[in-house]
Scaffold this active site. Structure first.
Site, short mmCIF file in Angstrom:
data_model
loop_
_atom_site.label_atom_id
_atom_site.label_comp_id
_atom_site.label_asym_id
_atom_site.label_seq_id
_atom_site.Cartn_x
_atom_site.Cartn_y
_atom_site.Cartn_z
CD GLN A 57 6.95 76.19 53.71
OE1 GLN A 57 6.79 76.27 52.59
NE2 GLN A 57 7.91 75.17 54.33
CB CYS A 117 10.87 56.91 64.87
SG CYS A 117 12.45 55.83 64.62
CG ASP A 175 9.59 53.39 67.17
OD1 ASP A 175 8.75 52.66 66.83
OD2 ASP A 175 10.50 53.80 66.37
CE LYS A 217 8.92 52.96 63.73
NZ LYS A 217 10.28 53.24 63.83
N1 TIU Z 1 12.40 55.40 67.23
C1 TIU Z 1 13.51 56.35 66.84
O1 TIU Z 1 13.17 57.52 66.86
N2 TIU Z 1 14.56 55.65 66.82
C2 TIU Z 1 15.91 56.42 66.98
O2 TIU Z 1 17.11 55.69 66.45
N3 TIU Z 1 15.84 57.65 67.16
C3 TIU Z 1 16.93 58.44 67.93
O3 TIU Z 1 16.92 59.72 68.16
N4 TIU Z 1 18.08 57.93 67.85
#
Ligand code: TIU
Length: 222
Positions: A202, A162, A24, A129
Site C-alpha cells: 500500500q 518486537c 533484542d 524495554k
Molecule cells: N524480541 C522479541 O521479538 N520477543 C519475542 O518474544 N519474540 C518472539 O518471537 N517470541
C-alpha cells in the site's frame, strides 16, 4: 540527501538524522536455554543474521552516527511484568524463573545480555524495554527527539514480534522507517516474509525494506 535502493520505492536517506535501531539481539532469543527456546522455538534460525547486523553496526560506528540497542527485559522484582505476559501459554520456563543463563528476561542476568559479537560500546544507547515495542514505557522517543533523529533503520529479532511492533510504533510517531531484510529474522520464515510484505504494501504503509548492501551503499554515497 541520498536515495537508497529500497522496496517498494527508493528511501530518501538522510544519514545524519538516521539512527540504527538494533532490536533484542539477546542471548535469551538466540541461544539454547533462553526464553526463545522455552517458548518451543528453534533458536538456531536467528543466528544467520548476526554478520549482517554486525556490518550495519560497524558502518554506523565508522560514520559516527547514532546507534541504539534494545533489550526486552524486566525488573528483578517483576513489577513491570503484566500477569498476562507472565502466565500466557505453557513455556518450559516463565519470565523471571531461573534457567541455565540466569533468570529468564531479567535485567542484568547473563541470558538477557546482547550477544558478544554485537555488544554495545560505551556511549551507545541501550534501551531496556518491558514490552514488545521499544517506545512503550521507555525514554526512546525523548532520546531520539533530543538528537534530531527522524529516520530509523531497523534490524534484529524477531521480525513479526518486537521488530514489527517497534516499527509500527515509530511509524505512528512520524519516523521514516526502513527494515533491513537480511538483518532481521523470525523463528517462523513465513511470518518474516509476511511481515516484510505487509510493511511495504500500500505504498509503504508502515515503511520500507532494503538489503544490507543497499543500506551500506547509501551510507557511503550520502
Ligand atoms: N524480541 C522479541 O521479538 N520477543 C519475542 O518474544 N519474540 C518472539 O518471537 N517470541
Amino acid at each position: 540527501m541520498a536515495s537508497l535502493a529500497a522496496r517498494p520505492f527508493a528511501f530518501p536517506f538522510d544519514k545524519r538524522r538516521a539512527a540504527l535501531l538494533i532490536i533484542d539481539m539477546q542471548r535469551d532469543f538466540l541461544e539454547h536455554g533462553g526464553f526463545g527456546e522455552a517458548l518451543g522455538n528453534d533458536v538456531t534460525r536467528l543466528g544467520v543474521i548476526v554478520p549482517a547486523v554486525g556490518r550495519l553496526l560497524q558502518a554506523w560506528r565508522a560514520h559516527d552516527l547514532m546507534v541504539i540497542h534494545t533489550m526486552e527485559c524486566h525488573r528483578a522484582d517483576l513489577s513491570d511484568l503484566p500477569a498476562g505476559k507472565r502466565d500466557r501459554g505453557q513455556p518450559k520456563l516463565r519470565i523471571g524463573e531461573p534457567g541455565p543463563m540466569g533468570r529468564i528476561l531479567i535485567a542484568g542476568e547473563a541470558g538477557t545480555a546482547i550477544i558478544a559479537p554485537l555488544a554495545p560500546r560505551i556511549g551507545e544507547i541501550v534501551i531496556e524495554k518491558p514490552g514488545k515495542g521499544a517506545f512503550y514505557a521507555t525514554a526512546l522517543g525523548e532520546i531520539l527527539a533530543g538528537r534530531g533523529i527522524t529516520q530509523l533503520v531497523l534490524a534484529g529479532v524477531t521480525t513479526e514480534v518486537c521488530v514489527q511492533t517497534t516499527m509500527r510504533e515509530a511509524n505512528d510517531r512520524g519516523y521514516d522507517c526502513l527494515l533491513v531484510e537480511d538483518a532481521t529474522e523470525s523463528y517462523f520464515p513465513e511470518f518474516k516474509a509476511a511481515t516484510l510484505d505487509m510493511i511495504r504494501a500500500q505504498g509503504a504503509i508502515v515503511g520500507w525494506t532494503a538489503l544490507t548492501d543497499d543500506v551500506l551503499r547509501g551510507l557511503d554515497n550520502d
